[in-house]
Design a protein around this motif. Structure first.
Motif, mmCIF file in Angstrom:
data_model
loop_
_atom_site.group_PDB
_atom_site.id
_atom_site.type_symbol
_atom_site.label_atom_id
_atom_site.label_comp_id
_atom_site.label_asym_id
_atom_site.label_seq_id
_atom_site.Cartn_x
_atom_site.Cartn_y
_atom_site.Cartn_z
ATOM 1 N N PRO A 56 -4.498 -0.208 -9.484
ATOM 2 C CA PRO A 56 -5.008 0.415 -8.252
ATOM 3 C C PRO A 56 -5.632 1.783 -8.514
ATOM 4 O O PRO A 56 -6.627 2.144 -7.875
ATOM 5 C CB PRO A 56 -3.766 0.557 -7.365
ATOM 6 C CG PRO A 56 -2.801 -0.426 -7.886
ATOM 7 C CD PRO A 56 -3.076 -0.543 -9.348
ATOM 8 N N GLU A 57 -5.079 2.520 -9.461
ATOM 9 C CA GLU A 57 -5.650 3.832 -9.782
ATOM 10 C C GLU A 57 -7.058 3.674 -10.356
ATOM 11 O O GLU A 57 -7.980 4.406 -9.986
ATOM 12 C CB GLU A 57 -4.751 4.544 -10.786
ATOM 13 C CG GLU A 57 -5.181 5.955 -11.093
ATOM 14 C CD GLU A 57 -4.245 6.631 -12.061
ATOM 15 O OE1 GLU A 57 -4.704 7.537 -12.766
ATOM 16 O OE2 GLU A 57 -3.062 6.252 -12.118
ATOM 17 N N ALA A 58 -7.237 2.693 -11.243
ATOM 18 C CA ALA A 58 -8.558 2.444 -11.821
ATOM 19 C C ALA A 58 -9.533 1.974 -10.748
ATOM 20 O O ALA A 58 -10.701 2.390 -10.733
ATOM 21 C CB ALA A 58 -8.453 1.405 -12.943
ATOM 22 N N LEU A 59 -9.059 1.122 -9.849
ATOM 23 C CA LEU A 59 -9.919 0.660 -8.753
ATOM 24 C C LEU A 59 -10.317 1.822 -7.849
ATOM 25 O O LEU A 59 -11.477 1.931 -7.432
ATOM 26 C CB LEU A 59 -9.204 -0.416 -7.933
ATOM 27 C CG LEU A 59 -9.108 -1.785 -8.586
ATOM 28 C CD1 LEU A 59 -8.225 -2.703 -7.760
ATOM 29 C CD2 LEU A 59 -10.479 -2.394 -8.751
ATOM 30 N N ALA A 60 -9.377 2.700 -7.551
ATOM 31 C CA ALA A 60 -9.675 3.854 -6.705
ATOM 32 C C ALA A 60 -10.678 4.773 -7.389
ATOM 33 O O ALA A 60 -11.600 5.292 -6.751
ATOM 34 C CB ALA A 60 -8.390 4.619 -6.382
ATOM 35 N N ARG A 61 -10.513 4.952 -8.705
ATOM 36 C CA ARG A 61 -11.443 5.805 -9.446
ATOM 37 C C ARG A 61 -12.853 5.201 -9.431
ATOM 38 O O ARG A 61 -13.848 5.896 -9.214
ATOM 39 C CB ARG A 61 -10.959 5.981 -10.883
ATOM 40 C CG ARG A 61 -11.686 7.074 -11.631
ATOM 41 C CD ARG A 61 -11.121 7.299 -13.025
ATOM 42 N NE ARG A 61 -9.770 7.826 -12.967
ATOM 43 C CZ ARG A 61 -8.691 7.203 -13.412
ATOM 44 N NH1 ARG A 61 -8.804 6.013 -13.965
ATOM 45 N NH2 ARG A 61 -7.501 7.739 -13.326
ATOM 46 N N ALA A 62 -12.951 3.889 -9.635
ATOM 47 C CA ALA A 62 -14.255 3.221 -9.605
ATOM 48 C C ALA A 62 -14.880 3.309 -8.213
ATOM 49 O O ALA A 62 -16.088 3.536 -8.075
ATOM 50 C CB ALA A 62 -14.105 1.760 -10.025
ATOM 51 N N HIS A 63 -14.038 3.139 -7.192
ATOM 52 C CA HIS A 63 -14.514 3.227 -5.812
ATOM 53 C C HIS A 63 -15.046 4.631 -5.523
ATOM 54 O O HIS A 63 -16.107 4.795 -4.908
ATOM 55 C CB HIS A 63 -13.360 2.888 -4.867
ATOM 56 C CG HIS A 63 -13.751 2.748 -3.446
ATOM 57 N ND1 HIS A 63 -14.487 1.689 -2.973
ATOM 58 C CD2 HIS A 63 -13.527 3.549 -2.379
ATOM 59 C CE1 HIS A 63 -14.685 1.840 -1.686
ATOM 60 N NE2 HIS A 63 -14.117 2.962 -1.293
ATOM 61 N N MET A 64 -14.324 5.650 -5.985
ATOM 62 C CA MET A 64 -14.740 7.034 -5.767
ATOM 63 C C MET A 64 -16.051 7.323 -6.507
ATOM 64 O O MET A 64 -16.958 7.969 -5.956
ATOM 65 C CB MET A 64 -13.650 7.989 -6.251
ATOM 66 C CG MET A 64 -13.901 9.426 -5.897
ATOM 67 S SD MET A 64 -12.539 10.492 -6.345
ATOM 68 C CE MET A 64 -12.590 10.365 -8.123
ATOM 69 N N ASP A 65 -16.183 6.837 -7.740
ATOM 70 C CA ASP A 65 -17.423 7.032 -8.487
ATOM 71 C C ASP A 65 -18.607 6.384 -7.771
ATOM 72 O O ASP A 65 -19.707 6.957 -7.696
ATOM 73 C CB ASP A 65 -17.302 6.457 -9.895
ATOM 74 C CG ASP A 65 -16.391 7.283 -10.782
ATOM 75 O OD1 ASP A 65 -16.114 8.449 -10.421
ATOM 76 O OD2 ASP A 65 -15.959 6.761 -11.830
ATOM 77 N N GLU A 66 -18.377 5.188 -7.239
ATOM 78 C CA GLU A 66 -19.440 4.491 -6.503
ATOM 79 C C GLU A 66 -19.839 5.284 -5.255
ATOM 80 O O GLU A 66 -21.028 5.431 -4.947
ATOM 81 C CB GLU A 66 -18.969 3.084 -6.118
ATOM 82 C CG GLU A 66 -20.008 2.269 -5.375
ATOM 83 C CD GLU A 66 -21.223 1.950 -6.223
ATOM 84 O OE1 GLU A 66 -22.315 1.788 -5.640
ATOM 85 O OE2 GLU A 66 -21.100 1.878 -7.457
#
Length: 107
Positions: A56-66
């Motif tokens: 979930p942390e990696a997904l949140a980071r990717a979402h934030m970058d997007e």
């Protein structure tokens, strides 16, 4: 019956704290699977848990970058729109000045 836990409702859900399964005497020898050591099982389970917690942390980071990329693109589009608007305004002012100059020269 004085059992502390059953198969459906174990006393604890931690596999390491549960009583080991033993084969009954009525079963023929060799019918059950042989016991195998679970020395590395706990470590593998911990690694899997850590990896699962980091997803979930990696997904949140990717979402934030997007979202940051989208915001940057939106800002660039806004700057382009404002620049075009200012260019049209400058062109209109320039044409007004030319007309005013031409009218002054004609008189």
């Amino acid at each position: 019956m004085n059992t502390r836990g059953t198969i459906d409702r174990p006393l604890t859900h931690d596999p390491q704290k549960q009583a080991p399964m033993t084969s009954s005497t009525s079963e023929p020898k060799g019918s059950a699977t042989t016991d195998f050591p679970t020395n590395g099982a706990h470590k593998a389970r911990q690694n899997r848990t850590r990896e699962m917690q980091l997803i979930p942390e990696a997904l949140a980071r990717a979402h934030m970058d997007e979202r940051l990329r989208e915001a940057h693109a939106s800002r660039q589009a806004t700057h382009v729109i404002v620049a075009r608007r200012m260019q049209r305004r400058a062109e209109r002012v320039s044409m007004r000045a030319r007309r005013a100059l031409a009218m002054a020269v004609m008189q």
